[in-house]
Design an enzyme around this catalytic site. Structure first.
Site, PDB file in Angstrom:
ATOM      1  N   LYS B  58       0.796  -1.230   0.000  1.00 54.76           N
ATOM      2  CA  LYS B  58       0.000   0.000   0.000  1.00 54.76           C
ATOM      3  C   LYS B  58       0.831   1.284   0.000  1.00 54.76           C
ATOM      4  O   LYS B  58       0.389   2.320  -0.495  1.00 54.76           O
ATOM      5  CB  LYS B  58      -0.917   0.009   1.224  1.00 54.76           C
ATOM      6  CG  LYS B  58      -2.047  -1.014   1.158  1.00 54.76           C
ATOM      7  CD  LYS B  58      -3.164  -0.514   0.279  1.00 54.76           C
ATOM      8  CE  LYS B  58      -4.388  -1.438   0.357  1.00 54.76           C
ATOM      9  NZ  LYS B  58      -5.477  -0.919  -0.475  1.00 54.76           N
ATOM     10  N   SER B  83      -9.113   1.155   8.295  1.00 56.74           N
ATOM     11  CA  SER B  83      -8.594   0.542   9.518  1.00 56.74           C
ATOM     12  C   SER B  83      -7.431  -0.376   9.177  1.00 56.74           C
ATOM     13  O   SER B  83      -6.883  -1.045  10.027  1.00 56.74           O
ATOM     14  CB  SER B  83      -9.689  -0.279  10.204  1.00 56.74           C
ATOM     15  OG  SER B  83     -10.086  -1.323   9.342  1.00 56.74           O
ATOM     16  N   ASN B  85      -4.195  -1.517   6.047  1.00 62.22           N
ATOM     17  CA  ASN B  85      -2.853  -1.189   5.597  1.00 62.22           C
ATOM     18  C   ASN B  85      -2.775   0.176   4.913  1.00 62.22           C
ATOM     19  O   ASN B  85      -1.732   0.813   4.933  1.00 62.22           O
ATOM     20  CB  ASN B  85      -2.351  -2.280   4.641  1.00 62.22           C
ATOM     21  CG  ASN B  85      -2.106  -3.589   5.374  1.00 62.22           C
ATOM     22  OD1 ASN B  85      -1.811  -3.590   6.573  1.00 62.22           O
ATOM     23  ND2 ASN B  85      -2.234  -4.701   4.664  1.00 62.22           N
ATOM     24  N   TYR B 120       3.075   6.591  13.303  1.00 59.88           N
ATOM     25  CA  TYR B 120       3.651   7.163  12.084  1.00 59.88           C
ATOM     26  C   TYR B 120       3.295   8.642  11.938  1.00 59.88           C
ATOM     27  O   TYR B 120       3.599   9.250  10.921  1.00 59.88           O
ATOM     28  CB  TYR B 120       3.179   6.385  10.857  1.00 59.88           C
ATOM     29  CG  TYR B 120       3.727   4.975  10.754  1.00 59.88           C
ATOM     30  CD1 TYR B 120       5.102   4.750  10.764  1.00 59.88           C
ATOM     31  CD2 TYR B 120       2.887   3.875  10.624  1.00 59.88           C
ATOM     32  CE1 TYR B 120       5.612   3.467  10.654  1.00 59.88           C
ATOM     33  CE2 TYR B 120       3.390   2.587  10.513  1.00 59.88           C
ATOM     34  CZ  TYR B 120       4.756   2.391  10.535  1.00 59.88           C
ATOM     35  OH  TYR B 120       5.265   1.126  10.422  1.00 59.88           O
ATOM     36  N   GLY B 186      -8.539  -3.722  -5.928  1.00 55.66           N
ATOM     37  CA  GLY B 186      -8.021  -3.880  -7.284  1.00 55.66           C
ATOM     38  C   GLY B 186      -6.904  -2.925  -7.670  1.00 55.66           C
ATOM     39  O   GLY B 186      -6.482  -2.910  -8.826  1.00 55.66           O
ATOM     40  N   GLY B 187      -6.392  -2.159  -6.715  1.00 60.12           N
ATOM     41  CA  GLY B 187      -5.316  -1.222  -7.036  1.00 60.12           C
ATOM     42  C   GLY B 187      -4.070  -1.926  -7.543  1.00 60.12           C
ATOM     43  O   GLY B 187      -3.534  -1.585  -8.598  1.00 60.12           O
ATOM     44  N   GLU B 209      -9.046 -13.462  -5.367  1.00 56.63           N
ATOM     45  CA  GLU B 209      -9.876 -12.826  -4.342  1.00 56.63           C
ATOM     46  C   GLU B 209     -10.312 -13.868  -3.310  1.00 56.63           C
ATOM     47  O   GLU B 209     -10.067 -15.060  -3.476  1.00 56.63           O
ATOM     48  CB  GLU B 209     -11.108 -12.177  -4.973  1.00 56.63           C
ATOM     49  CG  GLU B 209     -12.090 -13.175  -5.586  1.00 56.63           C
ATOM     50  CD  GLU B 209     -13.303 -12.482  -6.204  1.00 56.63           C
ATOM     51  OE1 GLU B 209     -13.585 -11.316  -5.873  1.00 56.63           O
ATOM     52  OE2 GLU B 209     -13.991 -13.126  -7.031  1.00 56.63           O
ATOM     53  N   SER B 309       1.229  -9.787  -0.906  1.00 59.83           N
ATOM     54  CA  SER B 309       0.945  -8.350  -0.859  1.00 59.83           C
ATOM     55  C   SER B 309       1.162  -7.700   0.498  1.00 59.83           C
ATOM     56  O   SER B 309       1.307  -6.488   0.575  1.00 59.83           O
ATOM     57  CB  SER B 309      -0.477  -8.082  -1.347  1.00 59.83           C
ATOM     58  OG  SER B 309      -1.404  -8.828  -0.611  1.00 59.83           O
TER      59      SER B 309
END
Lengths: 326, 326
Positions: B58, B83, B85, B120, B186-187, B209, B309
């Site tokens: 991400k 909430s 990544n 962060y 789907g990014g 998926e 991922s």
């Protein structure tokens, strides 16, 4: 400090091992963490030997040894007694060197370890760890069959091979102030200390053992390898009654101290590595970082190399260990 | 296949994202396994996005987006509702780009995720996921405060940034026959498919998926994004009722199929990666490999890229998931 020329291995032996291992062993990654560095006010470099072939640093010494054997020795094969990472490492190394490995394994060793070792092409022979004398069995087998025994740590070739992990870390991270290495039999610690002694500004070297065993602390206090009662610990890779004699000679000469970590401190390090670094370590493999996280070695302001020595742990055992923690 | 010039992003956008990310995002490792290759008669290349900053792919899209903002936008800050990544990734990216991130998070989000996001440097505002309309809250906040919303996936900059993981994999592994990518919004799948379309011999691209959700399968069957009932699944990163409209356009044009994996198949992949590769993956992060391990995609004789991922999973949740398996 002793005269290094009297030690069982010297930096040239580690350099020669590195040449033999080039292109065969994985040159494992070094991880850094801004968050960890901020927390300790230090620069930490974590060497990931769980990514080594066979899942632990052991392949380095095993391959360095078998690739140095003569034709006759290769034809007859190699043998070791081990239920742990040395067994798998030797099985892989033997296969690559074109020789046969025979591994004596306790009959109550985990089925997964036996299957992995056989999967790498080794012959496994069971022994009874309570009734049989492991050393005597191997000795007798060696005499009868003519195989070459490959000791898991107390052997110059094994030590030199194991030392290449520290050598690579020093090459990758640049000058270090401290180098922290797990200590079981002492192969990687002694080899790493010799590798570290060869750089322009050598780091101080610390070993880390299981506090529940404490063979290194007791031996260093006596100035000679002593035998301790082996306590219960999750760090099966460090559950040995005494240091090797050759490894001890090197550690006494070149290592500043060996500190002991509790099981709970290793659990904390395993959890940290899982959650923050996304890395799997077995308990002994996490011990060096555990000592740093627990504040047992002062790293403030320093550049510190830490070796994660292995990651061979089944999910079910990890689940069990992490469930006990809280 | 559609005319690619009508797609929301093209290969140049992914290449531009790669330039923005150079030296900022981690160029994550690619793992191979002789054992896995023998088992499937294939060559598998596993891209380790769990080692990305923030523990998942991400960060790539988030940083690509915030680093493209103008001075005024940076001065006002960015906002997202997440909430997961995306929240952590945007918080890190905003810090690096010198802007402020505001994250709307459900009040029942895990404390660890909130703490990490705040750690962060982001401001976290709670909402009630059952009573409040997340989209409306963000929209209203954007209108009132002038912040720039950063969508977690359905945005050209996010898609182009996310596609750099596939681009790197293709650069590192060389020509691939297949590319298998997890699909949530789907990014990463759309960006990766566009990246793959630009090489000399493009691989066939598959998405994976959660079968318990199935938003991609249902939408591809209809030829347009449809809304499905979100089933229970361990893959929280893929628990979305529908694909993005922009991501769907790309996937429909460039992706051969999206297959669904069961929770048990993801557990098996997580266990495999832990024990054999010493890698931590969260359920959705393991889904692409899970499809391969389960035989849902035929890989025999092929060179196959697989993206892992992300690896953001607490030890306690991992323990719970692995305890349910048997």
């Amino acid at each position: 400090m002793n005269n290094d020329s009297e030690l069982p291995i010297n930096p040239d032996d580690v350099a020669a091992a590195a040449q033999r291992l080039a292109g065969v062993a994985h040159r494992t990654s070094v991880f850094t963490s801004r968050q960890l560095d901020e927390r300790f006010g230090a620069e930490l470099f974590l060497k990931a030997e769980q990514f080594q072939r066979g899942g632990a640093f052991k392949f380095r010494g095993a391959y360095n040894t078998v690739s140095s054997l003569g034709k006759g020795e290769l034809a007859r094969g190699v043998v070791a007694a081990s239920s742990g990472n040395h067994a798998q490492a030797l099985a892989i190394a033997a296969g690559l060197a074109g020789t046969a490995a025979t591994i004596f394994m306790p009959q109550d060793a985990p089925a997964s370890k036996r299957a992995a070792t056989e999967g790498y092409g080794a012959r496994v022979i069971e022994f009874d760890r309570y009734a049989d004398d492991r050393e005597a069995i191997v000795r007798e087998f060696v005499e009868r069959e003519g195989l070459t025994p490959v000791h898991p740590y107390d052997d110059p070739q094994i030590m030199a091979g194991a030392g290449t992990s520290a050598l690579e870390l020093l090459q990758e991270a640049g000058p270090l102030d401290l180098l922290v290495i797990p200590a079981g039999g002492g192969g990687q610690l002694s080899g790493g200390a010799v590798a570290a002694s060869s750089v322009a500004e050598p780091p101080r070297v610390f070993g880390v053992e299981s506090a529940a065993v404490g063979q290194w602390g007791a031996s260093l206090a006596e100035g000679r390898p002593v035998r301790v009662k082996v306590g219960r610990t999750i760090a099966d890779g460090q559950q040995l009654p005494s240091p090797g004699t050759r490894t001890f000679t090197v550690v006494k000469a070149l290592v500043e101290d060996v500190v002991g970590v509790e099981d709970a401190q290793m659990r904390t390090a395993m959890r940290y590595l899982f959650e923050r670094q996304k890395l799997v370590t077995e308990p002994s493999g996490s011990s060096a970082l555990a000592a740093v996280l627990a504040g047992l070695i002062d790293v403030k302001g320093l550049r510190v190399g830490v070796i994660m020595s292995g990651g061979n742990i089944a999910v079910d055992r990890f689940v069990s260990l992490m469930s006990q923690e809280r």
